[in-house]
Scaffold this active site. Structure first.
Site, PDB file in Angstrom:
ATOM      1  N   PRO A  90      43.850 -39.242  -0.531  1.00  0.00           N
ATOM      2  CA  PRO A  90      42.746 -38.606  -1.269  1.00  0.00           C
ATOM      3  C   PRO A  90      42.835 -38.856  -2.898  1.00  0.00           C
ATOM      4  O   PRO A  90      42.025 -38.450  -3.721  1.00  0.00           O
ATOM      5  CB  PRO A  90      42.792 -37.139  -0.788  1.00  0.00           C
ATOM      6  CG  PRO A  90      43.566 -37.442   0.518  1.00  0.00           C
ATOM      7  CD  PRO A  90      44.482 -38.737   0.371  1.00  0.00           C
ATOM      8  N   GLU A 117      51.464 -34.708   5.010  1.00  0.00           N
ATOM      9  CA  GLU A 117      50.990 -34.378   3.544  1.00  0.00           C
ATOM     10  C   GLU A 117      51.191 -35.503   2.896  1.00  0.00           C
ATOM     11  O   GLU A 117      50.924 -35.587   1.521  1.00  0.00           O
ATOM     12  CB  GLU A 117      51.816 -33.426   2.867  1.00  0.00           C
ATOM     13  CG  GLU A 117      51.578 -32.123   3.654  1.00  0.00           C
ATOM     14  CD  GLU A 117      50.244 -31.489   3.991  1.00  0.00           C
ATOM     15  OE1 GLU A 117      49.778 -31.221   5.282  1.00  0.00           O
ATOM     16  OE2 GLU A 117      49.379 -31.643   2.879  1.00  0.00           O
ATOM     17  N   ARG A 159      34.682 -58.831   5.564  1.00  0.00           N
ATOM     18  CA  ARG A 159      33.215 -59.290   5.911  1.00  0.00           C
ATOM     19  C   ARG A 159      33.033 -60.274   4.333  1.00  0.00           C
ATOM     20  O   ARG A 159      32.148 -60.983   4.378  1.00  0.00           O
ATOM     21  CB  ARG A 159      32.307 -58.256   5.935  1.00  0.00           C
ATOM     22  CG  ARG A 159      32.136 -57.302   4.727  1.00  0.00           C
ATOM     23  CD  ARG A 159      31.243 -56.211   4.871  1.00  0.00           C
ATOM     24  NE  ARG A 159      29.952 -56.558   4.833  1.00  0.00           N
ATOM     25  CZ  ARG A 159      29.005 -56.713   3.842  1.00  0.00           C
ATOM     26  NH1 ARG A 159      29.604 -56.637   2.717  1.00  0.00           N
ATOM     27  NH2 ARG A 159      27.735 -57.078   3.689  1.00  0.00           N
ATOM     28  N   ASP A 174      24.191 -57.052  -1.248  1.00  0.00           N
ATOM     29  CA  ASP A 174      24.688 -55.625  -0.783  1.00  0.00           C
ATOM     30  C   ASP A 174      24.466 -54.472  -1.666  1.00  0.00           C
ATOM     31  O   ASP A 174      24.417 -54.873  -2.968  1.00  0.00           O
ATOM     32  CB  ASP A 174      26.299 -55.931  -0.686  1.00  0.00           C
ATOM     33  CG  ASP A 174      26.639 -56.411   0.591  1.00  0.00           C
ATOM     34  OD1 ASP A 174      25.822 -56.808   1.630  1.00  0.00           O
ATOM     35  OD2 ASP A 174      27.978 -56.966   0.740  1.00  0.00           O
TER      36      ASP A 174
END
Ligand SMILES: COc1cccc(COC(=O)c2cn[nH]c2)c1
Length: 248
Positions: A90, A117, A159, A174
């Protein structure tokens, strides 16, 4: 491209045997190797975590198993080949289409999804001195582990590999594709039947007038972006729009 993933939940990466990535592996375009971190522990309980120095909640992943796993992977590379390490976290830099494009140009990616963590910081320091280590976030939320982010990033990267996506053209348009559609969301899409539950298709899409269709799609992309992601439009200079579109 070679992809290695080190995880305490190898089965979490099973989806990499399916669909687009699965086919690319079968075709030999992708060499995906999943490694069980616990195989690099030597105690009776295969311990991979311990309490955090400085106290606090949760557990931290021990550096030794990661060191053994990563040393083994790096040693197995082609002579001189150097991997790019990708650490889902994160607290990393945002994973964007632009980063996906950059990573799709690398010959070898090693993903290190963490649980608990996180991983003892010294692992990032150790490998960061010799290799390109990227700490990457797929969004502003906290998961129980980095395996789902790995599935997300591998799919976004795979992709883009030549020949992996059937119709090569389809990633030019895209959302977030660098260049033409720099930062617009894709507009609505339609297919047969021409009428469904009393709902028809926007006339312009049936007109065969490619210029008008391109203009309509651009307008719809702006409309959707303004509604869902006004932050993407702030910096957008309408004058920078594709000249072709403006001429219509
Ligand atoms: C490496 O340290 C940690 C710590 C906590 C959770 C995780 C798993 O990744 C995520 O939660 C994530 C990745 N992008 N957005 C969320 C990794």
């Amino acid at each position: 491209m070679r992809l290695d993933v080190v995880t305490i939940f190898p089965e979490y990466l099973e989806p990499l045997n399916l669909s687009l990535v699965g086919k690319a592996r079968a075709r030999g375009q992708l060499d995906v190797r999943v490694h069980d971190l616990r195989k690099f522990t030597h105690d009776r309980h295969n311990t991979v975590d311990d309490t955090p120095y400085g106290g606090g909640p949760g557990m931290v992943m021990k550096p030794e198993p990661w060191g053994e796993a990563l040393d083994g992977i790096i040693a197995s590379g082609e002579a001189g080949e150097r991997p790019t390490l990708v650490v889902p976290t994160p607290s990393g830099r945002p994973f964007t289409q632009q980063l996906a494009v950059e990573l799709s140009g690398k010959p070898w990616l090693v993903f290190t999804p963490a649980r608990y963590e996180g991983i003892d910081r010294r692992v990032i320091e150790e490998y960061g001195e010799r290799f390109d280590v990227r700490e990457v976030s797929i969004g502003d939320y906290v998961l129980a582990g980095g395996e789902a982010p790995v599935l997300v990033m591998v799919e976004a990267v795979a992709r883009l590999l030549p020949g992996v996506l059937g119709n090569a053209a389809s990633h030019q348009d895209d959302s977030f594709a660098p260049g033409r559609m720099e930062s617009l969301l894709e507009g609505p899409v339609y297919t047969k039947p021409p009428e469904w539950r009393g709902r028809s298709i926007p006339e312009v899409l049936l007109s065969g007038h490619h210029g008008k269709i391109a203009r309509w799609r651009r307008d719809e992309a702006f409309r959707r972006t303004a509604a869902n992601r006004p932050d993407l439009i702030e910096g957008c200079d309408p004058a920078a729009l594709d000249k072709h579109d403006r001429r219509i």
